[in-house]
Each structure stands twice: as structure tokens, then as C-alpha cells.
Write an enzyme that holds these catalytic residues in place. Structure first.
Site, mmCIF file in Angstrom:
data_model
loop_
_atom_site.group_PDB
_atom_site.id
_atom_site.type_symbol
_atom_site.label_atom_id
_atom_site.label_comp_id
_atom_site.label_asym_id
_atom_site.label_seq_id
_atom_site.Cartn_x
_atom_site.Cartn_y
_atom_site.Cartn_z
ATOM 1 N N LYS A 172 41.371 -28.016 -21.609
ATOM 2 C CA LYS A 172 42.043 -27.323 -22.720
ATOM 3 C C LYS A 172 41.760 -25.813 -22.673
ATOM 4 O O LYS A 172 42.659 -24.996 -22.836
ATOM 5 C CB LYS A 172 41.568 -27.879 -24.075
ATOM 6 C CG LYS A 172 41.729 -29.374 -24.227
ATOM 7 C CD LYS A 172 41.242 -29.868 -25.579
ATOM 8 C CE LYS A 172 39.761 -29.652 -25.833
ATOM 9 N NZ LYS A 172 38.865 -30.422 -24.935
ATOM 10 N N ARG A 229 39.527 -31.960 -34.680
ATOM 11 C CA ARG A 229 38.820 -33.001 -33.932
ATOM 12 C C ARG A 229 38.589 -34.249 -34.764
ATOM 13 O O ARG A 229 38.011 -35.212 -34.267
ATOM 14 C CB ARG A 229 37.463 -32.452 -33.504
ATOM 15 C CG ARG A 229 37.325 -32.188 -31.999
ATOM 16 C CD ARG A 229 36.010 -31.492 -31.833
ATOM 17 N NE ARG A 229 35.433 -31.552 -30.545
ATOM 18 C CZ ARG A 229 35.411 -30.525 -29.689
ATOM 19 N NH1 ARG A 229 36.053 -29.418 -29.962
ATOM 20 N NH2 ARG A 229 34.752 -30.633 -28.556
ATOM 21 N N ARG A 275 30.962 -28.089 -14.356
ATOM 22 C CA ARG A 275 31.373 -26.869 -15.078
ATOM 23 C C ARG A 275 30.264 -25.815 -15.061
ATOM 24 O O ARG A 275 29.096 -26.124 -15.309
ATOM 25 C CB ARG A 275 31.740 -27.208 -16.523
ATOM 26 C CG ARG A 275 32.114 -25.971 -17.340
ATOM 27 C CD ARG A 275 32.957 -26.295 -18.549
ATOM 28 N NE ARG A 275 32.340 -27.167 -19.510
ATOM 29 C CZ ARG A 275 32.965 -27.656 -20.581
ATOM 30 N NH1 ARG A 275 34.223 -27.348 -20.823
ATOM 31 N NH2 ARG A 275 32.331 -28.455 -21.424
ATOM 32 N N ARG A 320 26.364 -25.357 -19.235
ATOM 33 C CA ARG A 320 26.236 -25.453 -20.689
ATOM 34 C C ARG A 320 25.194 -26.504 -21.050
ATOM 35 O O ARG A 320 25.151 -27.558 -20.425
ATOM 36 C CB ARG A 320 27.592 -25.867 -21.294
ATOM 37 C CG ARG A 320 28.381 -24.700 -21.831
ATOM 38 C CD ARG A 320 29.784 -25.075 -22.187
ATOM 39 N NE ARG A 320 29.896 -26.147 -23.166
ATOM 40 C CZ ARG A 320 31.044 -26.534 -23.723
ATOM 41 N NH1 ARG A 320 32.164 -25.929 -23.393
ATOM 42 N NH2 ARG A 320 31.081 -27.505 -24.604
ATOM 43 N N ARG A 369 29.076 -37.105 -26.303
ATOM 44 C CA ARG A 369 30.293 -36.359 -26.675
ATOM 45 C C ARG A 369 31.540 -37.211 -26.409
ATOM 46 O O ARG A 369 32.489 -37.164 -27.176
ATOM 47 C CB ARG A 369 30.364 -35.042 -25.890
ATOM 48 C CG ARG A 369 29.342 -34.033 -26.421
ATOM 49 C CD ARG A 369 29.117 -32.905 -25.443
ATOM 50 N NE ARG A 369 30.274 -32.088 -25.248
ATOM 51 C CZ ARG A 369 30.520 -31.389 -24.137
ATOM 52 N NH1 ARG A 369 29.680 -31.434 -23.135
ATOM 53 N NH2 ARG A 369 31.591 -30.652 -24.045
HETATM 54 P P1 ADP Z 1 37.760 -28.275 -22.037
HETATM 55 O O1 ADP Z 1 38.015 -26.901 -22.612
HETATM 56 O O2 ADP Z 1 38.859 -29.248 -22.336
HETATM 57 O O3 ADP Z 1 36.406 -28.832 -22.372
HETATM 58 P P2 ADP Z 1 37.622 -26.830 -19.495
HETATM 59 O O4 ADP Z 1 38.894 -26.041 -19.476
HETATM 60 O O5 ADP Z 1 36.357 -26.087 -19.763
HETATM 61 O O6 ADP Z 1 37.783 -28.130 -20.454
HETATM 62 O O7 ADP Z 1 37.515 -27.580 -18.081
HETATM 63 C C1 ADP Z 1 36.391 -28.400 -17.793
HETATM 64 C C2 ADP Z 1 35.937 -28.139 -16.357
HETATM 65 O O8 ADP Z 1 36.920 -28.670 -15.453
HETATM 66 C C3 ADP Z 1 35.793 -26.670 -15.981
HETATM 67 O O9 ADP Z 1 34.701 -26.551 -15.083
HETATM 68 C C4 ADP Z 1 37.124 -26.305 -15.301
HETATM 69 O O10 ADP Z 1 36.949 -25.284 -14.310
HETATM 70 C C5 ADP Z 1 37.473 -27.641 -14.637
HETATM 71 N N1 ADP Z 1 38.917 -27.906 -14.605
HETATM 72 C C6 ADP Z 1 39.865 -27.521 -15.500
HETATM 73 N N2 ADP Z 1 41.073 -27.997 -15.144
HETATM 74 C C7 ADP Z 1 40.879 -28.718 -14.000
HETATM 75 C C8 ADP Z 1 41.744 -29.470 -13.132
HETATM 76 N N3 ADP Z 1 43.057 -29.565 -13.362
HETATM 77 N N4 ADP Z 1 41.190 -30.073 -12.055
HETATM 78 C C9 ADP Z 1 39.867 -29.981 -11.813
HETATM 79 N N5 ADP Z 1 38.992 -29.288 -12.569
HETATM 80 C C10 ADP Z 1 39.498 -28.660 -13.665
HETATM 81 P P1 AMP Z 2 33.754 -27.624 -27.083
HETATM 82 O O1 AMP Z 2 33.441 -26.265 -26.551
HETATM 83 O O2 AMP Z 2 35.144 -27.729 -27.640
HETATM 84 O O3 AMP Z 2 33.448 -28.714 -26.074
HETATM 85 O O4 AMP Z 2 32.777 -27.856 -28.327
HETATM 86 C C1 AMP Z 2 31.379 -27.842 -28.177
HETATM 87 C C2 AMP Z 2 30.725 -28.418 -29.408
HETATM 88 O O5 AMP Z 2 31.021 -27.613 -30.558
HETATM 89 C C3 AMP Z 2 31.157 -29.827 -29.804
HETATM 90 O O6 AMP Z 2 30.463 -30.838 -29.086
HETATM 91 C C4 AMP Z 2 30.813 -29.840 -31.305
HETATM 92 O O7 AMP Z 2 29.420 -29.988 -31.516
HETATM 93 C C5 AMP Z 2 31.195 -28.421 -31.729
HETATM 94 N N1 AMP Z 2 32.606 -28.335 -32.136
HETATM 95 C C6 AMP Z 2 33.595 -27.611 -31.535
HETATM 96 N N2 AMP Z 2 34.757 -27.762 -32.176
HETATM 97 C C7 AMP Z 2 34.520 -28.610 -33.209
HETATM 98 C C8 AMP Z 2 35.322 -29.178 -34.229
HETATM 99 N N3 AMP Z 2 36.636 -28.919 -34.328
HETATM 100 N N4 AMP Z 2 34.729 -30.011 -35.109
HETATM 101 C C9 AMP Z 2 33.417 -30.285 -35.056
HETATM 102 N N5 AMP Z 2 32.604 -29.798 -34.109
HETATM 103 C C10 AMP Z 2 33.147 -28.959 -33.191
#
Ligand code: ADP
Ligand code: AMP
Length: 223
Positions: free
Chosen positions: A20, A95, A134, A167, A178
Site C-alpha cells: 500500500k 483498519r 523490508r 522496522r 499483525r
Molecule cells: P504496506 O505499506 O502495505 O505495509 P509496503 O509498501 O511497505 O507495504 O511493502 C512491503 C514490502 O514489500 C516493502 O519492502 C516493499 O519494498 C516490498 N514490495 C512492495 N510491493 C512489492 C511487490 N509488488 N513485489 C515484491 N515486493 C514488494
Molecule cells: P503500518 O505502518 O500501516 O503497518 O502500521 C504500523 C502500526 O501502526 C500498526 O501495526 C498499528 O499498531 C498502528 N496503526 C497504523 N494505522 C492504524 C489504524 N488505522 N488503526 C489502528 N492502528 C494503526
């Protein structure tokens, strides 16, 4: 008759690691709209040791959701900013069904309409692989992946030279929680949105980042 420009107001919905943030950043750049990621806002508060950060940290470290009131307040504030008037992308919010209901109420009060919700569908084993790989730049926040999107500067950020980190909540035990929390609290939103007038686009978000971006642009676009 003058054509009114359509405003992009979308929600990116999906499990942690679905891409995302990666896709949202590209889309925000292309369309010139802000992307509000509640996770990024919360991590920034944690880094700055603000009262919000102190409260949120214990939930985030455990892979639990931060209370609805807290995140709804953050989004309310973001949507008050003048830059969001031309449209916005929400990443990682809502969420829970309560958050979705509160978002709908906020938008109604502002006489705005959500244009669409895009659901990123990725199998669980791929999510686990993406989250384990990541890496995030500690200086500018750019996101990489050791498997699929490595930095061209090796252990450093190719954009700013900053150090790359894993992270805290991408550690295996937290990831498992999660994903469980996602299934229990966030996945029900899919059915909730199916019952709403807002368009719901279900995207198979596997394949390269470019391929997923092309699919995303085929369902939402700014021009
Ligand atoms: P989210 O915001 O949904 O948690 P991220 O955009 O941070 O996900 O992506 C999660 C991880 O996967 C990151 O390390 C990113 O570089 C990688 N990633 C994102 N899109 C793809 C894809 N299409 N194929 C493989 N790896 C991806
Ligand atoms: P994310 O970066 O989206 O993976 O979020 C990291 C963490 O932030 C999550 O595991 C939650 O602890 C908190 N968080 C982010 N967005 C929300 C949301 N909309 N509602 C509740 N917790 C959130």
C-alpha cells in the site's frame, strides 16, 4: 457546460506488507495529492517522543491496533489541512469497521465523498516474505526490500545515503500478531465496503511493483 475535475479520494486497504505504501507514494506523486498513512504519522510521533507517540508505541510494538479514537483524530486533522482539498490517499486507515464508520461521518460532515477503496490482495506467505525483507531509510523513510526492491547503494539509501533499518514491528513474532489482527479486525472491512455505495476495487497485488502499479492505474487514475 463546464466539466468539473474529479477529485481523487481513495482508501488503500490490505494486510501489512501488501504494498500500500509503495504504490500509494507513486500514485500520490503522479496525481499531486497527499498520502496520509496513519502508520507513518504514528511512527513519527514515536520518534519525537510526543504524548501521542508514547501512547501509541506499546500497541505498535505488540502489533496491536492503536485505539480508534486516536487514529480517527489523526485523520480528522489531516483532512482539515488545505492540501487535502484537491484529493487524498489514505493508506492503512480505516483498519476497523468503527474507523470506517467514523471516516464516513467525517466525510459527510465535510460534504465530501470517498471515490473508491482499493483492496490489495496478496497471499500470506508472500506478505511474510515481503515484511521480513523490508528495509526503511532511517533518514528519509524510503522503503526497500532486500528480495524485490534492493537499494542501488547497498546498505545505504539510494536517495539520501541514510542507513537502512528493519522496522521493529517487522520482526517475526510481531508480524504473526499483525497478520492475526488484520484477519480479525481489518478483513471484515471488505464485506462492510461491499455493502456501501463507494466503489471497491479488488486488486491481485502480486507481481513486480511496476505490474501492480499498472493494475492500480487501470482502476484509479488522476487524468
Ligand atoms: P504496506 O505499506 O502495505 O505495509 P509496503 O509498501 O511497505 O507495504 O511493502 C512491503 C514490502 O514489500 C516493502 O519492502 C516493499 O519494498 C516490498 N514490495 C512492495 N510491493 C512489492 C511487490 N509488488 N513485489 C515484491 N515486493 C514488494
Ligand atoms: P503500518 O505502518 O500501516 O503497518 O502500521 C504500523 C502500526 O501502526 C500498526 O501495526 C498499528 O499498531 C498502528 N496503526 C497504523 N494505522 C492504524 C489504524 N488505522 N488503526 C489502528 N492502528 C494503526
Amino acid at each position: 457546460m463546464r466539466a468539473t475535475r474529479r477529485r481523487m479520494r481513495i482508501v488503500l486497504l490490505g494486510p501489512p506488507g501488501a504494498g500500500k505504501g509503495t504504490q500509494g507514494d507513486r500514485l500520490a506523486d503522479r496525481c499531486g495529492v497527499p498520502k496520509y498513512a496513519t502508520g507513518d504519522i504514528l511512527r513519527d510521533a514515536v520518534r519525537r517522543h510526543t504524548p501521542l507517540g508514547l501512547e501509541a508505541k506499546r500497541y505498535m510494538d505488540a502489533g496491536e491496533l492503536v485505539p480508534d479514537d486516536v487514529v480517527v483524530g489523526l485523520v480528522d486533522e489531516a483532512l482539515e489541512s488545505p492540501e487535502s482539498r484537491g484529493g487524498f490517499i489514505l493508506d492503512g486507515f480505516p483498519r476497523t469497521v468503527v474507523q470506517a464508520e467514523r471516516l464516513a461521518a467525517l466525510l459527510e460532515k465535510k460534504e465530501l465523498q470517498l471515490e473508491s477503496v482499493v483492496y490489495f490482495d496478496v497471499p500470506e506467505e508472500e506478505l511474510v516474505r515481503r515484511l521480513a525483507g523490508r528495509r526503511v531509510c532511517s533518514a528519509c523513510g524510503a522503503v526497500y526490500n532486500v528480495h524485490s526492491e534492493p537499494s542501488r547503494a547497498g546498505e545505504a539509501c539510494q536517495a539520501c545515503g541514510g542507513g537502512l533499518e528493519t522496522r521493529d514491528d517487522d520482526k517475526e513474532e510481531t508480524v504473526r500478531n499483525r497478520l492475526r489482527v488484520y484477519r480479525e479486525s481489518t478483513e471484515p472491512l471488505l464485506d462492510w465496503y461491499r455493502g456501501q455505495p463507494t466503489a471497491l476495487h479488488e486488486l491481485v497485488a502480486v507481481g513486480s511493483v511496476d505490474e501492480v502499479y499498472d493494475s492500480l492505474l487501470s482502476v484509479v487514475g488522476c487524468s
